[in-house]
Motif scaffolding. Structure first.
Motif, PDB file in Angstrom:
ATOM      1  N   THR A 248      17.663  25.390  27.486  1.00  0.00           N
ATOM      2  CA  THR A 248      18.111  26.202  28.623  1.00  0.00           C
ATOM      3  C   THR A 248      19.198  27.188  28.224  1.00  0.00           C
ATOM      4  O   THR A 248      19.170  28.356  28.605  1.00  0.00           O
ATOM      5  CB  THR A 248      18.650  25.294  29.747  1.00  0.00           C
ATOM      6  OG1 THR A 248      17.622  24.404  30.171  1.00  0.00           O
ATOM      7  CG2 THR A 248      19.143  26.122  30.931  1.00  0.00           C
ATOM      8  N   SER A 279      25.559  27.208  35.334  1.00  0.00           N
ATOM      9  CA  SER A 279      24.595  26.233  35.861  1.00  0.00           C
ATOM     10  C   SER A 279      25.305  24.960  36.259  1.00  0.00           C
ATOM     11  O   SER A 279      26.332  24.591  35.689  1.00  0.00           O
ATOM     12  CB  SER A 279      23.503  25.929  34.824  1.00  0.00           C
ATOM     13  OG  SER A 279      24.081  25.515  33.598  1.00  0.00           O
ATOM     14  N   LYS A 288      18.833  20.057  36.308  1.00  0.00           N
ATOM     15  CA  LYS A 288      19.591  21.236  36.738  1.00  0.00           C
ATOM     16  C   LYS A 288      19.517  21.387  38.241  1.00  0.00           C
ATOM     17  O   LYS A 288      18.450  21.399  38.849  1.00  0.00           O
ATOM     18  CB  LYS A 288      19.042  22.482  36.033  1.00  0.00           C
ATOM     19  CG  LYS A 288      19.793  23.758  36.360  1.00  0.00           C
ATOM     20  CD  LYS A 288      19.488  24.875  35.353  1.00  0.00           C
ATOM     21  CE  LYS A 288      18.020  25.210  35.326  1.00  0.00           C
ATOM     22  NZ  LYS A 288      17.735  26.308  34.368  1.00  0.00           N
ATOM     23  N   GLU A 291      21.376  27.554  39.103  1.00  0.00           N
ATOM     24  CA  GLU A 291      21.781  28.414  37.998  1.00  0.00           C
ATOM     25  C   GLU A 291      21.913  29.844  38.497  1.00  0.00           C
ATOM     26  O   GLU A 291      21.158  30.276  39.373  1.00  0.00           O
ATOM     27  CB  GLU A 291      20.751  28.343  36.868  1.00  0.00           C
ATOM     28  CG  GLU A 291      21.126  29.144  35.624  1.00  0.00           C
ATOM     29  CD  GLU A 291      20.061  29.036  34.540  1.00  0.00           C
ATOM     30  OE1 GLU A 291      20.424  28.883  33.354  1.00  0.00           O
ATOM     31  OE2 GLU A 291      18.861  29.094  34.893  1.00  0.00           O
TER      32      GLU A 291
END
Length: 809
Positions: A248, A279, A288, A291
């Motif tokens: 990422t 994020s 996650k 973001e």
């Protein structure tokens, strides 16, 4: 325009790469020419011998050869002349086949040789006489292994908020790829070592046990970028709990922060991409949450509001942003400077006990921020609240690098230019101050107990102390690239030097810096005199100094050429000093008065490129040297520093040390496809059992010695975040020291040896012994299969001095 400006560094990098490739090609051509000239000279010497041997082999009967009848008596002059003419014609008309014959006969005359190719250049090495069949040699990984014992250094030069104190009494910080847990009272270390490249940021969980650390991306050995990530780990067990963001983040992780209001349920991360992506991650699941693009400007730090996990603040170059997390998305508001001068950098911030935000900036001010209702007169109805400066407090001369909020509401600030630590009351009235003089600017401050604090500095030191008693360094390190490393011949001491112009002497037993001095130029190489009283240091301009270890003063100052020196090496008895230079010469000095007086003895002239490594023979009469164009040359020092043209004569010579990266005994340490610069340093142990290798890919390797076969198995160790520039064994082989280049990190590793003995054939009676056990203070793990004592109990006792293990029933 932005696209072209972004491409400009890539173009420059590409041009630099092409220039370097051309320079390498020129160096290779020069070295090939020099090698061809040497081969021609050798050819002129060998051709008469070859012709003579061919004639001898064809014209001398078996009986005559047995009795040693000379060639002159066995062949008439007519036939001898005819044979010589035939050999000459054969050489002239059939060059290719004769060249093959030449190498075949050379092999027959001079013994077995092995060729190794680096960047297309052949390097010939001769097999020692004690190796009867090279093909039957078996290479095994060494029984010795390494265990990280101590890490010297701290990364304060270019990192922020990277010093924390656990409830266990351990200070947590990082350098290179290692997160260090240093007990400030017991002076012991533990290490979290799950990162694969340089650690860039660190934060502590509200429970004061869990930690989060992020790393840079780095590249693999082929130059391809690797993926950065964040690890959440338990500081008590050093177990990784979550790996976050693999695939990422771009380039690296710049800042991390746990939420506080919800007991650390979330982790906020800023990466090093152009947009500095912000994020938010679920710590328990490792997923996650949201973001968003942050800014194209540099971002220095991020934090959650301790009383509200939906509020996040980031700051950096010319900005401070107040973020709101709502319905899975992030929205931001920029802080308004209004009538106050906008600083170039907002360096740091903290939350006061009243909920205000205090920032430190590059103008030396502490700004107090608060919410203001929307300006209805200017913006009309629906105007939203803004974040504005409520108060400006002049704090430091130069930047305010760090702020630390104490439990009672008092504030500590750390200055850059003025190097001061100031204590402020809750209403920002100055109370006390202290200057940190010799350790650089104040990078970060951590509270210990309200009075005592830990201070990280830009000169890579950690200080401990109070305003009343002052501060002392508990962790120190270099601040620029390091190259020079030498170990004391009889004490637990080693020396380092580098581009920061510092010469540092360290104690491996007490894990501390004994003393340090600053030179006028930076040091690149060093070596202790065998008597242990002095040490010589080679500098970047051709100068070299001799320092007295007791007085710490320079007792001799010499200059050889005007280019940098790359190696210093005393002969085994200390009567000579060899100085290898980038001007292609090796300068040899007579050493008298216990290493205090030096006089030029001679100069070794013959290399076609700069000297990289050299070693002395055990009798102190010869030198083996390597150069930048992959030459292996041998020198007769006793005979006047003469070049030994016939390298075959040196194949059985014993060497007092082995640091040359090219040679038959270390040929197996080179990987297939190496370009000649992949290995920076090499060192054989004093026991002559293992050899340690420092490479360009941040790794240290351990091979058995000798290591003459390609693709030799080895143990590989990570920890450095830059090219490993040097490795050395301590005087008793108890530890291996490795030194990173730009990571400014020194790793001290102890030996752990697993000796697996099948003693069925060796030990069948009480009192038997196993010899040739290395003299290391380590743990032996032995397996005995002795039929004579099926039910008996065996006891081990090791005698390190006699190098023998005794077996008792």
């Amino acid at each position: 325009v932005s696209g072209s400006s972004a491409e400009y560094p890539d173009r420059v990098s590409m041009m630099e790469g092409r220039l370097q490739a051309q320079e390498d090609e020129i160096m290779l051509l020069k070295s090939s020419l020099a090698d061809a000239l040497r081969r021609l000279r050798l050819h002129d010497q060998l051709i008469p011998l070859l012709k003579q041997q061919i004639i001898a082999g064809q014209g001398v009967s078996t009986r005559q050869r047995e009795h040693g009848v000379s060639l002159q008596k066995s062949i008439s002059p007519y036939w001898r002349l005819l044979l010589l003419q035939q050999v000459t014609d054969h050489w002239t008309l059939h060059h290719l086949s004769c060249l093959k014959l030449f190498f075949t006969l050379s092999h027959w005359l001079t013994g077995q040789s092995i060729k190794m190719f680096i960047r297309g250049r052949p390097i010939t090495m001769y097999v020692p006489s004690n190796i009867q069949n090279y093909e039957d040699l078996r290479m095994e990984p060494p029984v010795e292994t390494l265990e990280l014992d101590w890490v010297y250094g701290y990364r304060g030069r270019d990192c922020r908020a990277n010093l924390y104190l656990l409830s266990s009494g351990e200070a947590v910080y990082f350098i290179a790829c290692v997160v260090v847990l240093y007990h400030i009272n017991n002076r012991t270390q533990r290490h979290y070592r799950k990162h694969t490249d340089c650690v860039r940021c660190l934060t502590i969980h509200p429970d004061k046990v869990r930690m989060a650390s992020g790393q840079t991306a780095g590249v693999d050995k082929d130059g391809k970028p690797l993926q950065p990530y964040v690890h959440i780990w338990d500081s008590s067990t050093l177990i990784t709990l979550q790996q976050i963001g693999l695939g990422t983040f771009e380039r690296g992780v710049g800042s991390v922060a746990f939420s506080f209001a919800d007991a650390g349920a979330f982790l906020c991360v800023i990466d090093d991409s152009n947009e500095h992506m912000l994020s938010v991650w679920d710590c328990a699941k490792g997923t996650k949450h949201t973001e968003v693009k942050s800014t194209n400007e540099a971002v220095f730090t991020v934090e959650f509001n301790p009383s509200d996990s939906t509020n996040i603040i980031t700051c950096g170059k010319s900005h401070i942003y107040f973020w709101t997390l709502s319905a899975g998305s992030l929205t931001k508001k920029q802080g308004i400077f209004g009538k106050y001068k906008k600083p170039k950098f907002i360096q740091c911030f903290v939350f006061s006990l009243t909920g205000d935000v205090l920032t430190g900036d590059s103008e030396g001010n502490i700004l107090t921020w608060g919410k203001s209702p929307g300006d209805v007169k200017t913006l009309g109805k629906g105007a939203k609240e803004t974040f504005q400066i409520m108060r400006q407090t002049r704090a430091h001369d130069g930047s305010v690098f760090t702020l630390c909020m104490l439990q009672g509401g008092a504030l500590l600030s750390g200055g850059g230019k003025d190097r001061k630590i100031i204590r402020w009351s809750a209403d920002l009235a100055p109370e006390r101050e202290c200057e940190v003089k010799d350790f650089g600017a104040v990078r970060c401050i951590t509270d210990v107990n309200g009075e005592e604090v830990l201070v990280g500095t830009t000169r890579n030191a950690i200080l401990r102390g109070t305003f009343s008693d002052g501060f002392v360094a508990i962790v120190q390190g270099h601040v620029d690239e390091m190259w020079g490393l030498a170990t004391h011949p009889s004490q637990d001491v080693f020396l380092t030097c580098g581009h920061d112009r510092q010469v540092c002497v360290w104690n491996t037993a007490e894990h501390k810096l004994d003393w340090c001095t600053t030179l006028e130029e930076y040091g690149l190489c060093a070596d202790f005199c065998p008597n242990g009283a002095v040490v010589s240091v080679g500098l970047s301009t051709g100068r070299w100094l001799v320092l007295d270890l007791q007085t710490k003063e320079v007792i001799s100052d010499y200059t050889d050429g005007n280019e940098q020196l790359s190696v210093m090496r005393y002969s085994p008895d200390g009567s000579f000093l060899a100085v290898g230079s980038h001007d292609n010469f090796i300068y040899v000095y007579n050493v008298t008065e216990c290493g205090r007086r030096y006089s030029r003895y001679g100069k070794c002239n013959g290399h076609s490129s700069f000297i990289t490594h050299l070693d002395w023979s055990k009798d102190g009469k010869y030198i083996m040297s390597n150069s930048g164009d992959y030459e292996i040359l041998y020198w007769d020092v006793a005979g006047g520093c003469k070049l030994l043209r016939n390298r075959y004569e040196s194949k059985d010579r014993e060497w007092a040390s082995y640091t040359c990266v090219l040679g038959f005994h270390v040929m197996g340490v080179w990987l297939e496809g190496s370009d000649g610069t992949d290995i920076n340093a090499l060192c054989r142990s004093h026991s002559e059992r293992v050899v340690a290798v420092a490479d360009d890919f941040c790794k240290v390797h351990l091979f058995q010695y000798p290591c003459p076969k390609p693709k030799a198995p080895n143990h590989s160790y990570e920890g450095h975040g830059s090219h490993v520039t040097n490795v050395r064994f301590t005087h008793c082989d108890s530890h291996l020291l490795s030194m990173g280049g730009k990571d400014t990190c020194i790793l001290q590793s102890s030996f752990q040896i697993n000796c697996l003995f099948d003693c069925h054939h060796q030990l069948t009676t009480k009192g038997s012994t196993v010899e040739n056990i290395p003299k290391y203070p380590i743990l032996f793990t032995c397996l005995f299969t002795i039929q004579a004592y099926r039910s008996g109990v065996l006891w081990l006792s090791s005698c390190q001095k006699s190098n023998i293990i005794h077996i008792f029933a």
